[in-house]
Design a protein around this motif. Structure first.
Motif, mmCIF file in Angstrom:
data_model
loop_
_atom_site.group_PDB
_atom_site.id
_atom_site.type_symbol
_atom_site.label_atom_id
_atom_site.label_comp_id
_atom_site.label_asym_id
_atom_site.label_seq_id
_atom_site.Cartn_x
_atom_site.Cartn_y
_atom_site.Cartn_z
ATOM 1 N N ALA A 29 1.068 -1.602 0.256
ATOM 2 C CA ALA A 29 0.050 -0.547 0.179
ATOM 3 C C ALA A 29 0.812 1.070 -0.253
ATOM 4 C CB ALA A 29 -1.051 0.126 1.078
ATOM 5 N N ALA A 30 1.584 1.412 0.732
ATOM 6 C CA ALA A 30 2.996 1.903 0.864
ATOM 7 C C ALA A 30 3.356 2.745 -0.259
ATOM 8 C CB ALA A 30 4.009 1.997 2.603
ATOM 9 N N GLU A 31 3.942 1.296 -1.269
ATOM 10 C CA GLU A 31 4.787 1.982 -2.334
ATOM 11 C C GLU A 31 3.098 2.069 -2.994
ATOM 12 O OE1 GLU A 31 6.895 -2.181 -2.852
ATOM 13 O OE2 GLU A 31 8.620 -1.026 -2.426
ATOM 14 N N ALA A 32 2.689 1.598 -3.522
ATOM 15 C CA ALA A 32 1.393 2.007 -4.306
ATOM 16 C C ALA A 32 0.992 3.737 -3.886
ATOM 17 C CB ALA A 32 0.493 1.374 -3.581
ATOM 18 N N ASP A 33 1.019 4.134 -3.181
ATOM 19 C CA ASP A 33 0.796 5.797 -2.739
ATOM 20 C C ASP A 33 2.172 6.285 -2.929
ATOM 21 O OD1 ASP A 33 -1.954 5.377 -1.335
ATOM 22 O OD2 ASP A 33 -0.742 4.962 0.555
ATOM 23 N N ASP A 34 3.067 6.023 -3.136
ATOM 24 C CA ASP A 34 3.975 6.921 -3.588
ATOM 25 C C ASP A 34 4.251 6.887 -5.437
ATOM 26 O OD1 ASP A 34 5.253 6.513 -1.474
ATOM 27 O OD2 ASP A 34 6.961 5.639 -1.483
#
Length: 288
Positions: A29-34
């Motif tokens: 999820a964190a990398e998707a936000d990035d």
């Protein structure tokens, strides 16, 4: 309305879709936000009025960014960022995003996707989950459409081969898991062979491999050898209502053993240690 306001509104209309694409490619999820944030920056730098299909254009940008991140992670043999799944909370009101996350790829398949090459993973996700034509996927992976189709086909065979098989009721599966745990703790290789299907498969996500697990093991003998004596601290648990095993440390879930049974044998074991994926699971400890 200014052009910037127009772009902002159009981008927000597509944010849920873009985040779902990035999440399925990256499993984080964190990398998707990035990746989505980078797509917004590129939209502001590169958008022209000649772009007719903004949604498709943004999907391509997010896919390119996600592929670069995936390749970089693979080159460094890193696990997706260890961040609680609360990062998903701000998009919980987006029906499209939630439907894609819940209906397309389950956690077991995310483990399978971790075993794919970056190009295979991207081709499969874009085509089979989001229906992006191979003609649009090809330039992203720097292949011809025919080659992109082959990438997705190879990935599809791996994914379909990991699909759960029907066969065992939950009460019986609990007995099988309990027997597996007892045999593993004793280091009883022969007892494990009796419990495992001859074609059993063991898969571990990247976080589990960092902890010492082997990423992919085929065959009952090899799986028994890999797990003999390795489940000393795992305990019987319900994993989303299905009998499995859970290892905790200081009260925190660390590794889930998710089992698929067939004909009263364990056909598949998925080791899930990625903290984002663990936070998605309903985990209930049982009397062992």
């Amino acid at each position: 309305m200014s052009e910037r306001d127009f772009l902002t509104d159009r981008f927000e209309e597509n944010r849920g879709h873009l985040r779902a694409v990035a999440y399925q490619i990256l499993g984080s999820a964190a990398e998707a936000d990035d990746a989505v944030q980078e797509a917004w920056l590129r939209l502001n730098r590169s958008y022209t009025s000649e772009v007719e299909n903004l949604r498709g254009w943004l999907t391509t940008i997010v896919a390119r960014v996600a592929l670069t991140m995936l390749r970089s992670r693979t080159a460094r043999s890193e696990d997706p960022l260890d961040v609680p799944v609360l990062h998903l909370a701000h998009s919980s009101d987006d029906p499209e995003h939630q439907a894609i996350l819940s209906d397309s790829l389950g956690l077991a398949l995310l483990v399978v996707l971790d075993t794919l090459a970056p190009n295979e993973r991207l081709a499969f996700v874009l085509h089979d989950v989001f229906a992006v034509p191979f003609e649009e996927i090809a330039p992203i992976v720097d292949r011809t459409p025919a080659a992109a189709r082959k990438l997705a086909s190879r990935a599809r065979r791996r994914v379909h081969g990991a699909a759960p098989s029907p066969g065992t009721d939950l009460a019986r599966q609990r007995e099988i898991v309990r027997a597996f745990l007892a045999a593993s703790r004793r280091g009883d290789f022969n007892a494990l062979l009796e419990i495992l299907h001859p074609d059993a498969v063991l898969r571990a996500d990247r976080a589990a491999t960092v902890m010492g697990a082997t990423g992919l093991v085929h065959g009952a003998s090899a799986v028994a050898d890999a797990l003999s004596g390795r489940a000393l601290h795992a305990r019987l648990a319900l994993i989303d209502g299905v009998p499995g095993a859970l290892w905790t440390q200081a009260g925190r879930p660390r590794v889930v053993f998710a089992f698929t049974t067939f004909a009263d044998k364990i056909a598949e074991i998925n080791l899930i240690a990625n903290s984002e994926h663990l936070h998605m699971l309903d985990l209930v400890m049982l009397e062992d």
